[in-house]
Design an enzyme around this catalytic site. Structure first.
Site, short mmCIF file in Angstrom:
data_model
loop_
_atom_site.label_atom_id
_atom_site.label_comp_id
_atom_site.label_asym_id
_atom_site.label_seq_id
_atom_site.Cartn_x
_atom_site.Cartn_y
_atom_site.Cartn_z
CD GLU A 130 4.83 -71.79 12.09
OE1 GLU A 130 5.36 -72.52 12.95
OE2 GLU A 130 4.50 -72.18 10.95
CG HIS A 188 7.42 -67.22 9.70
ND1 HIS A 188 8.35 -67.84 8.89
CD2 HIS A 188 6.22 -67.74 9.35
CE1 HIS A 188 7.73 -68.70 8.09
NE2 HIS A 188 6.43 -68.65 8.34
CG HIS A 206 5.21 -67.12 3.82
ND1 HIS A 206 3.87 -67.52 3.80
CD2 HIS A 206 5.73 -67.70 4.93
CE1 HIS A 206 3.61 -68.28 4.84
NE2 HIS A 206 4.71 -68.41 5.56
CD GLU A 212 22.95 -53.59 2.74
OE1 GLU A 212 22.05 -53.52 1.91
OE2 GLU A 212 22.91 -53.01 3.84
CG HIS A 233 7.18 -72.35 5.37
ND1 HIS A 233 6.46 -73.17 6.20
CD2 HIS A 233 6.74 -71.09 5.63
CE1 HIS A 233 5.62 -72.43 6.93
NE2 HIS A 233 5.78 -71.18 6.59
O1 2HA Z 1 0.16 -68.84 8.09
O2 2HA Z 1 3.17 -68.47 8.02
O3 2HA Z 1 3.99 -70.79 8.93
C1 2HA Z 1 1.09 -68.52 9.05
C2 2HA Z 1 2.37 -69.10 8.66
C3 2HA Z 1 2.66 -70.47 9.10
ZN ZN Z 2 4.84 -69.52 7.30
#
Ligand code: 2HA
Ligand code: ZN
Length: 275
Positions: free
Chosen positions: A116, A140, A142, A170, A211
């Site tokens: 990414e 980023h 998940h 909050e 995602h």
């Molecule tokens: O595997 O999270 O979006 C890495 C990620 C891709």
């Molecule tokens: Zn990801």
């Protein structure tokens, strides 16, 4: 100074491990990048190699030319970062055109920056401009509850923001500008990077449907804390929706306006619609 002794590297590794322990980084999921301060680059300069090959970023980020970033590696596991940081992470330098990068430290067993990387760099470029250079961290992950909500809530900025604000008092103080949402897109490329960086002009949080989530912040504490706050709020909403479809009571639009006055935050009216 050796790279691994530097405070910003220690903080980065700790954040990777904290994310792993939260359960946000199954397998090689997620990625983290930090725009290194000039004095931090100087402090570790003796440990950097600057004769690496220049490679294409896959997008153009001219405002980041000659900047250095600490990044997670593509296919690397957050879980392993604390044990093998020089295998999992890299310091990269951006060239004068903002179209190429080279590895100056790390990824000792080969590899390249996170898949990414284009999204991260385009977000850095946008946030650097929007915050006068204050924001340095793009993260980023998940997190399961936020992802679960993208299957049941309409994919609208106004709805995600308002529903998540309502779940914890909050929240509007922690993310007063709100949350942006992009519908499902192929990850890793320029198209999703453009869509995300467009949202980052207005928000510090962007959700990728089915995602995960992107957040931006000034330092590791604030950025990790932002991800944590949004996901905690999503967890409460998942629990509420699992108990019953409607709420018996909640924080009202007027409650938010009152909170905004006392906490001196600006809460855009577009999120305070009547239900
Ligand atoms: O595997 O999270 O979006 C890495 C990620 C891709
Ligand atoms: Zn990801």
């Amino acid at each position: 100074m050796k790279v691994l002794e530097a405070g910003f590297v220690q903080g980065f590794i700790r954040m990777c491990n904290d994310g792993w322990e939260q359960g946000w980084h199954e397998r090689n999921g997620g990625n983290l990048t930090y725009r290194i301060k000039q004095e931090e680059v100087e402090a570790v300069r003796e440990d950097l190699c600057t004769d690496g090959e220049w490679k294409e970023i896959g997008t153009s980020v001219p405002k980041l030319s000659a900047d250095f970033f600490l990044v997670t590696g593509s296919g690397k596991y957050f879980r392993n970062t604390i044990l093998m940081p020089e295998d999992s992470l890299a310091i990269v330098e951006i060239d004068e055109t903002g179209e190429k990068y080279r590895i100056c430290w790390g990824l000792v067993n080969g590899g390249r920056p996170t898949s990414e990387f284009p999204s991260h760099l385009m977000n850095h470029e946008v946030k650097m401009a929007a915050t006068g250079g204050k924001h340095r961290v793009i993260y980023h992950a998940h997190p399961a509850n936020v992802i679960a909500l993208t299957f049941v809530l309409p994919l609208k900025d106004e709805i995600f923001t308002r529903e998540l604000w309502e779940m914890a008092t909050e929240c509007p103080v922690v993310f007063p500008d709100g949350i942006g949402v992009v519908g499902w897109m192929v990850p890793g490329g320029r198209e999703i990077a453009v869509a995300t960086s467009e949202l980052m002009k207005r928000y510090d949080v962007a959700i990728w449907a089915h995602h995960g989530m992107f957040v931006s912040g000034e330092d590791f504490d604030l950025t990790f804390g932002l991800m944590h706050t949004v996901e905690k709020s999503a967890e409460i909403l998942v629990k509420v929706l699992s108990m019953r479809q409607d709420k018996q009571q909640t924080i009202s639009a007027q409650n938010f306006r009152d909170l905004a006055v006392d906490f001196k935050v600006n809460l855009p009216e577009k999120f305070l619609y009547e239900k």
